[in-house]
Motif scaffolding. Structure first.
Motif: not given
Length: 531
Positions: A114-121
Motif C-alpha cells: 500500500y505504500s507502493l500504491f500511495g507512491l504510484a498515486f
C-alpha cells in the motif's frame, strides 16, 4: 509509543527546517501552513493513541488503524512537499518497519504494497498534472512516463526488500525473545527452588562476608537463635555466638563438627549448637564470605545420654538378681541373728547399743538394695485413670509422719479434678522420692515444701519446690545418673528412679527456679482411658 512520539517530534523539526530552506522566487507555490497542520495532526494522534492504548483490548486492530491513518497522512505530506521530490519519502520505509514490529511479517508486506500504491498515486497525479491547481501543493518538476516506471520499480523493490528484511529480523527477534523468556523462566524456577531449599532447610544456615559479618539467616536458624533477625544483620558472628573460640578461617580448615554452647534469651534456654563452616565463592570463583551450617544438638545429646543410661541399666539389670541372692539373703540372716541376740537378758548396755547400730545399718542396706532393685529391674507400669489429688495427699501424709522431717511444712495447691492415666504406685513413689529429696536438702533447719498440680491442655504438670539451696548448674547434667549424689549419705538412686518412672510414662522433667523456691517440674502426658 515513546519511539512514535520521538519520531513525530523529529518530523515536526524537519518540517520547520524544510520550510525555512525554501527559496523564494522558485516556480513553485508555497505550501503555507498545510504541512504544519499535517505534522501537527500526526503529533496529536500520537498523544491520543498513547492515552487510549491502556484501554484497548484488541491491540493488533488498534495498531492497524494507526498505521493506515499514518499512511494517508504521510502520502498527503509528500504530496504537499513535492511528490517524488519530497524529502519525506523515507517515511514509507519507517512505516513498513513499524508494521513488521507490530503486525509481524504479513503486516510488513501489506504496508509495503500500500505504500507502493500511495507512491504510484503521487507519481501518476504528477504525470497527468493533476496537482497544479491545488494551492497547498508545491509544484514538482514534470515527470516522464519512463521515470514514473523507474521510480516505482526502485522504490517498490526497496519497500519489499525492507519488508522482507524487517519481517525476518522480527521473526528472529521473536524466536530469540522466546528463548530468552524460556531461559529466564528456567532461571527464575531454579532461583525459586534454591530459595525454597534454603528457606525449608531443616538446619540453620548463615552466610557472612569475608570479615565475618552476618549477611543472612534462614528461618530455621532465626528460630533456633530466638528470632534475632534482622537485629544481628551486619554484626560479627562472635557477637551472636560469644562462646565460639575459633575464627571462621580456623573452622574452614577443620574437618570435624564444632560444638558451641548458646544461650537463647527468648526462652532462657541453654542449647548446644553443632557448626560446620565452608568457604563461600562468587560466580568467578573468588572468595566472598563463609557459609555456616548448624544444628541444635541438644535433643541428640539427650538421646545419647538416655542410650548411655539404658546401657548402664542393662548391665545393672543383669547383676540385680545376683545381688538379691548374694547380698539380701545373708543380710536377712544377719538382721535376724542380731534380733535374736538383742532379745537376750545378759547383754550389756554398750553391746545393746552396738546391736542397735548394726540393726539400723542393716535396715539401711536393705533399703538401699530395694532401691537398687526397683531401679535396675522396674516392674512394667500398670496405668489406670487417677485423680492425682488423692495420690499426692497420701504420699504427703506419710512424709509428714516421718520423724526425720518433722521440721518441714508442706503447702499444697492441687486442682480438684486433675486426672491422668498413670501407675498409681509408681506415681506415689515419684512423689515420695521428691519429698524425701526436698526434706533432706533443707536439713537441719527444715522449711517449706510446695506441691502444685495442675491440668494442662495435653497432660498434667507436677511442681515440687523447696527452700533448699537447689541443684547447682554444674551438677544438673549428672543428677539423674545412678549412684550420683550430692549428699554425704545419699544413695544416688532417688532421682534416678524418678527419672526412670517419668520416662516410662512418656513424661518429661525440667529444673525450676524462682527467687526463693527451687525444685523440679514433672509433666505426664494425657492418654485415652482404656477399661
Amino acid at each position: 509509543m515513546g519511539a512514535r512520539l520521538l519520531f513525530s517530534t523529529l518530523l515536526m523539526g524537519s518540517t520547520v527546517i524544510y520550510q525555512l530552506s525554501s527559496v523564494a522566487g522558485e516556480d513553485s507555490r508555497p505550501t503555507g501552513n498545510f504541512v504544519f497542520w499535517l505534522v501537527g495532526a500526526i503529533y496529536f494522534l500520537t498523544i491520543l493513541y498513547g492515552g487510549l492504548f491502556s484501554r484497548v483490548e484488541k491491540v493488533e486492530v488498534f495498531a492497524l488503524v494507526q498505521l493506515c491513518l499514518d499512511l494517508v497522512l504521510l502520502t498527503l505530506l509528500m504530496l504537499a512537499t513535492g511528490c517524488q521530490d519530497s524529502v519525506f519519502l523515507f517515511c514509507y520505509l519507517l512505516l513498513i518497519i513499524a508494521a513488521a514490529v507490530v503486525l509481524r511479517s504479513g503486516g510488513a508486506f501489506f504496508f509495503a504494497l500500500y505504500s507502493l500504491f500511495g507512491l504510484a498515486f503521487l507519481l501518476m497525479g504528477n504525470y497527468f498534472e493533476l496537482y497544479k491547481k491545488l494551492a497547498f501543493v508545491r509544484s514538482p518538476e514534470t515527470i516522464e512516463g519512463s521515470e514514473v516506471a523507474y521510480t516505482l520499480l526502485v522504490y517498490g523493490s526497496s519497500f519489499f526488500i525492507v519488508a522482507l528484511l524487517s519481517g525476518r529480523l522480527d521473526e528472529q527477534l521473536q524466536a530469540t525473545e522466546k528463548i530468552v523468556k524460556k531461559q529466564q523462566i528456567d532461571i527464575d524456577n531454579l532461583e525459586a527452588i534454591q530459595r525454597d531449599i534454603v528457606m525449608s532447610l531443616n538446619s540453620g544456615l548463615m552466610t557472612t562476608n569475608i570479615e565475618g559479618e552476618i549477611l543472612f539467616l534462614n528461618p530455621y536458624a532465626n528460630d533456633l537463635c530466638g528470632g534475632l533477625w534482622p537485629a544481628v544483620k551486619g554484626k560479627d558472628i562472635h557477637d551472636l555466638l560469644p562462646r565460639l573460640s575459633l575464627s571462621l578461617v580456623e573452622l574452614v580448615g577443620s574437618s570435624a563438627r564444632v560444638e558451641v554452647p548458646f544461650f537463647r534469651e527468648s526462652d532462657q534456654a541453654e542449647i548446644l549448637l553443632g557448626l560446620s563452616v565452608s568457604m563461600l565463592r562468587d560466580h568467578l570463583g573468588e572468595k566472598s564470605g563463609y557459609l555456616v551450617l548448624f544444628q541444635d544438638l541438644t535433643p541428640i545429646k539427650k538421646i545419647e545420654e538416655i542410650a548411655r543410661r539404658n546401657e548402664k541399666m542393662a548391665s545393672l539389670g543383669e547383676i540385680a538378681a545376683r545381688m538379691a541372692h548374694e547380698i539380701r539373703n545373708p543380710l536377712s540372716s544377719l538382721s535376724g541373728s542380731i534380733q535374736l541376740l538383742g532379745d537376750g537378758s545378759d547383754i550389756s548396755r554398750s553391746d545393746r547399743k552396738l546391736m542397735e547400730i548394726m540393726r539400723r545399718e542393716t535396715a539401711r542396706l536393705d533399703s538401699l538394695l530395694g532401691d537398687f532393685l526397683r531401679f535396675a529391674k522396674p516392674k512394667p507400669a500398670q496405668k489406670s485413670r487417677y485423680k492425682l489429688k488423692s495420690l499426692v495427699l497420701e504420699s504427703s501424709l506419710l512424709f509428714q509422719q516421718d520423724e526425720r522431717f518433722r521440721n518441714c511444712t508442706i503447702c499444697e495447691d492441687i486442682e480438684e479434678h486433675c486426672e491422668v492415666s498413670v501407675d498409681g504406685g509408681l506415681f506415689q513413689q515419684v512423689v515420695w522420692n521428691l519429698l524425701v529429696n526436698a526434706g533432706q536438702a533443707m536439713q537441719p533447719d527444715g522449711g517449706r515444701i510446695w506441691i502444685e498440680v495442675e491440668q494442662c491442655y495435653n497432660g498434667v504438670s507436677l511442681l515440687l519446690l523447696d527452700e533448699g539451696p537447689g541443684i547447682p548448674e554444674s551438677e544438673r547434667s549428672h543428677i539423674f545418673e545412678p549412684f550420683y549424689s550430692t549428699k554425704e549419705r545419699g544413695t544416688g538412686l532417688g532421682l534416678s528412679i524418678v527419672q526412670r518412672i517419668v520416662s516410662e510414662h512418656d513424661g518429661d522433667i525440667e529444673f525450676y527456679d524462682e527467687s526463693e523456691r527451687r525444685g523440679l517440674r514433672l509433666f505426664f502426658p494425657a492418654e485415652p482411658f482404656v477399661e
